[in-house]
Design an enzyme around this catalytic site. Sequence first.
Site, mmCIF file in Angstrom:
data_model
loop_
_atom_site.group_PDB
_atom_site.id
_atom_site.type_symbol
_atom_site.label_atom_id
_atom_site.label_comp_id
_atom_site.label_asym_id
_atom_site.label_seq_id
_atom_site.Cartn_x
_atom_site.Cartn_y
_atom_site.Cartn_z
ATOM 1 N N ASP A 1 59.497 -47.219 -35.736
ATOM 2 C CA ASP A 1 57.982 -46.894 -35.734
ATOM 3 C C ASP A 1 57.713 -45.935 -34.753
ATOM 4 O O ASP A 1 57.788 -46.182 -33.410
ATOM 5 C CB ASP A 1 57.134 -48.172 -35.288
ATOM 6 C CG ASP A 1 55.586 -47.750 -35.351
ATOM 7 O OD1 ASP A 1 55.529 -46.837 -35.230
ATOM 8 O OD2 ASP A 1 54.813 -48.776 -35.172
ATOM 9 N N GLU B 1 60.725 -49.322 -31.771
ATOM 10 C CA GLU B 1 59.453 -48.307 -31.587
ATOM 11 C C GLU B 1 60.176 -46.869 -30.991
ATOM 12 O O GLU B 1 61.191 -47.164 -30.257
ATOM 13 C CB GLU B 1 58.370 -48.722 -30.926
ATOM 14 C CG GLU B 1 57.340 -49.644 -31.469
ATOM 15 C CD GLU B 1 56.076 -49.755 -30.556
ATOM 16 O OE1 GLU B 1 55.726 -48.943 -29.840
ATOM 17 O OE2 GLU B 1 55.570 -50.882 -31.188
ATOM 18 N N HIS C 1 54.003 -43.086 -31.569
ATOM 19 C CA HIS C 1 53.811 -42.202 -30.422
ATOM 20 C C HIS C 1 54.574 -41.111 -29.875
ATOM 21 O O HIS C 1 54.595 -40.618 -28.812
ATOM 22 C CB HIS C 1 53.471 -42.990 -29.102
ATOM 23 C CG HIS C 1 52.313 -44.211 -29.432
ATOM 24 N ND1 HIS C 1 51.161 -43.898 -29.153
ATOM 25 C CD2 HIS C 1 52.351 -45.371 -29.988
ATOM 26 C CE1 HIS C 1 50.280 -44.784 -29.361
ATOM 27 N NE2 HIS C 1 50.998 -45.695 -30.077
ATOM 28 N N ASN D 1 44.982 -40.875 -27.965
ATOM 29 C CA ASN D 1 46.328 -40.655 -28.383
ATOM 30 C C ASN D 1 46.474 -39.167 -28.870
ATOM 31 O O ASN D 1 47.543 -38.918 -29.680
ATOM 32 C CB ASN D 1 46.780 -41.696 -29.280
ATOM 33 C CG ASN D 1 46.784 -43.148 -28.716
ATOM 34 O OD1 ASN D 1 47.327 -43.406 -27.571
ATOM 35 N ND2 ASN D 1 46.152 -44.114 -29.562
ATOM 36 N N LYS E 1 47.540 -39.803 -34.164
ATOM 37 C CA LYS E 1 47.775 -39.644 -32.623
ATOM 38 C C LYS E 1 48.250 -38.341 -32.385
ATOM 39 O O LYS E 1 47.054 -37.297 -32.330
ATOM 40 C CB LYS E 1 48.863 -40.455 -32.188
ATOM 41 C CG LYS E 1 48.362 -42.121 -32.652
ATOM 42 C CD LYS E 1 49.306 -43.100 -32.489
ATOM 43 C CE LYS E 1 49.088 -44.402 -33.073
ATOM 44 N NZ LYS E 1 47.943 -45.076 -32.862
ATOM 45 N N SER F 1 54.053 -48.281 -27.194
ATOM 46 C CA SER F 1 52.673 -47.792 -27.242
ATOM 47 C C SER F 1 51.874 -48.119 -25.884
ATOM 48 O O SER F 1 50.837 -47.283 -25.114
ATOM 49 C CB SER F 1 51.942 -48.402 -28.532
ATOM 50 O OG SER F 1 51.869 -49.837 -28.292
ATOM 51 N N HIS G 1 54.715 -53.317 -31.880
ATOM 52 C CA HIS G 1 53.245 -53.243 -32.288
ATOM 53 C C HIS G 1 52.711 -54.525 -33.039
ATOM 54 O O HIS G 1 53.536 -55.071 -33.733
ATOM 55 C CB HIS G 1 53.044 -51.956 -33.089
ATOM 56 C CG HIS G 1 51.559 -51.763 -33.373
ATOM 57 N ND1 HIS G 1 50.866 -51.925 -34.357
ATOM 58 C CD2 HIS G 1 50.523 -51.143 -32.379
ATOM 59 C CE1 HIS G 1 49.532 -51.767 -34.264
ATOM 60 N NE2 HIS G 1 49.535 -51.124 -32.980
HETATM 61 C C1 LIG Z 1 53.127 -48.544 -32.392
HETATM 62 C C2 LIG Z 1 52.426 -48.269 -33.145
HETATM 63 N N1 LIG Z 1 52.476 -48.582 -34.464
HETATM 64 C C3 LIG Z 1 51.668 -48.389 -35.187
HETATM 65 C C4 LIG Z 1 50.002 -48.174 -35.002
HETATM 66 C C5 LIG Z 1 49.014 -48.216 -35.835
HETATM 67 O O1 LIG Z 1 48.793 -46.901 -36.407
HETATM 68 P P1 LIG Z 1 47.285 -46.474 -37.039
HETATM 69 O O2 LIG Z 1 46.259 -46.111 -35.931
HETATM 70 O O3 LIG Z 1 47.936 -45.438 -37.888
HETATM 71 O O4 LIG Z 1 47.032 -47.741 -37.744
HETATM 72 C C6 LIG Z 1 49.809 -47.991 -33.600
HETATM 73 C C7 LIG Z 1 48.274 -47.419 -33.181
HETATM 74 O O5 LIG Z 1 47.730 -48.278 -32.839
HETATM 75 C C8 LIG Z 1 50.973 -48.097 -32.575
HETATM 76 O O6 LIG Z 1 50.452 -47.888 -31.243
#
Ligand SMILES: Cc1ncc(COP(=O)(O)O)c(C=O)c1O
Length: 382
Positions: free
Chosen positions: A204, A175, A207, A47, A236, A179, A133
């Site tokens: 969120d 989101e 990405h 990422n 990322k 992701s 997520h």
């Molecule tokens: C949409 C989304 N939110 C949150 C996370 C979690 O973030 P982190 O890797 O900083 O724990 C991810 C990644 O894995 C993600 O894809």
Amino acid sequence: MSWQQRIDQTLQQRLQQGLLRRRHPVRLSSAASLQSGDKCYTHFSSNDYLGLSQHPAVIEAWCRGAQRWGTGAGASGHVTGYSPSHHQLEQTLAEWLGFPRAILFNSGFAANQALIFALAERDDTLIADKLMHASLQEAAALSPARYRRFPHNSLEGLVRQLDATDSANRLVITEGVFSMDGDQAPLATIQEQCRRHQAWLMVDDAHGIGVMGEAGQGSCGQQGVKPDLLVVTFGKALGVSGAAVLCSAAVADYLEQQARHLIYSTAFPAAQAEAVLASIHLVRHHPEYQQTLAVNILHFRQQCQHYGIELTDSQTAIQPVIIGDNHRALAVAEKLKMTQHWVQAIRPPTVPAGSARLRITLSAAHSAQQIEQLVEALYHAL
Ligand SMILES: Cc1ncc(COP(=O)(O)O)c(C=O)c1O
């Protein structure tokens, strides 16, 4: 059934269904290449969309920070773990993204869970996109609030859920960039519906931050949306690690009282905050990283079209090739490995059953030739 039997049975079932997960030690030699065992690969699974994890200015900031502040924060931010670098990072984030406050967390996973657990109480309702997520899904399911989901990116589904509940407190969660699919949420229309129904909006943008919108402000900046709660991650496109919640001053004060992931966890190192600051500086002042990524995405899509490889509509760095069957997805990923291409097969429960896929991610660090070689190898492997 004893624990031992349950563990053995689960592992056996996962193996038979092509769902066993394994980690492989890899040595990242650049944002586009890695070494595993004695083999080198071009990788299309990270990422690190802008290649910043290997940027000399980011690495130098981390080293300088460690020399100045030491390697660890030593305690939670509520004790002695909140340094001037953490403070500066929160202020920079708030100013960059246009919010009154930012609160740092150790990861996006922790930020998402902390927010939901801190806010959601018994008579509240959480309304979320079905593909959101795992960190959010789990927190929503475990929280005392009512939890409703709407079909992926369906405005109609969202409105139906909003109309069906009369909780005083309703939080819509989605989101910016999804992701595993790479598609974007229609944030402006979602925000409009939230306002009409007096619901709060949480986005969120793990990405989207750094890669979407002007000065890398993310999906919300790109779509002119100001959610009530915005989660951004640093692991990322920013190439480091950690996360932040952007919010009002009152919500930030509330999180400082209520967010257990913040209060009862050692803060990330000050040196890491310095590295994130360096990375944000690059994103804000060097649009060429975003531009190179956009060129690479287009090149990948054009190459796939040339070879007749079917893609989704995603226009972002996340370009899934949907295979369906778990075993076949693994087999195609293995074939790609034989041509020195590292692409991860993503299977349920990370994605819905029957939609196992290769999650190809592009980075500004890839060259046109590397992309062409991947697509040719993909054509032969499929
Ligand atoms: C949409 C989304 N939110 C949150 C996370 C979690 O973030 P982190 O890797 O900083 O724990 C991810 C990644 O894995 C993600 O894809």
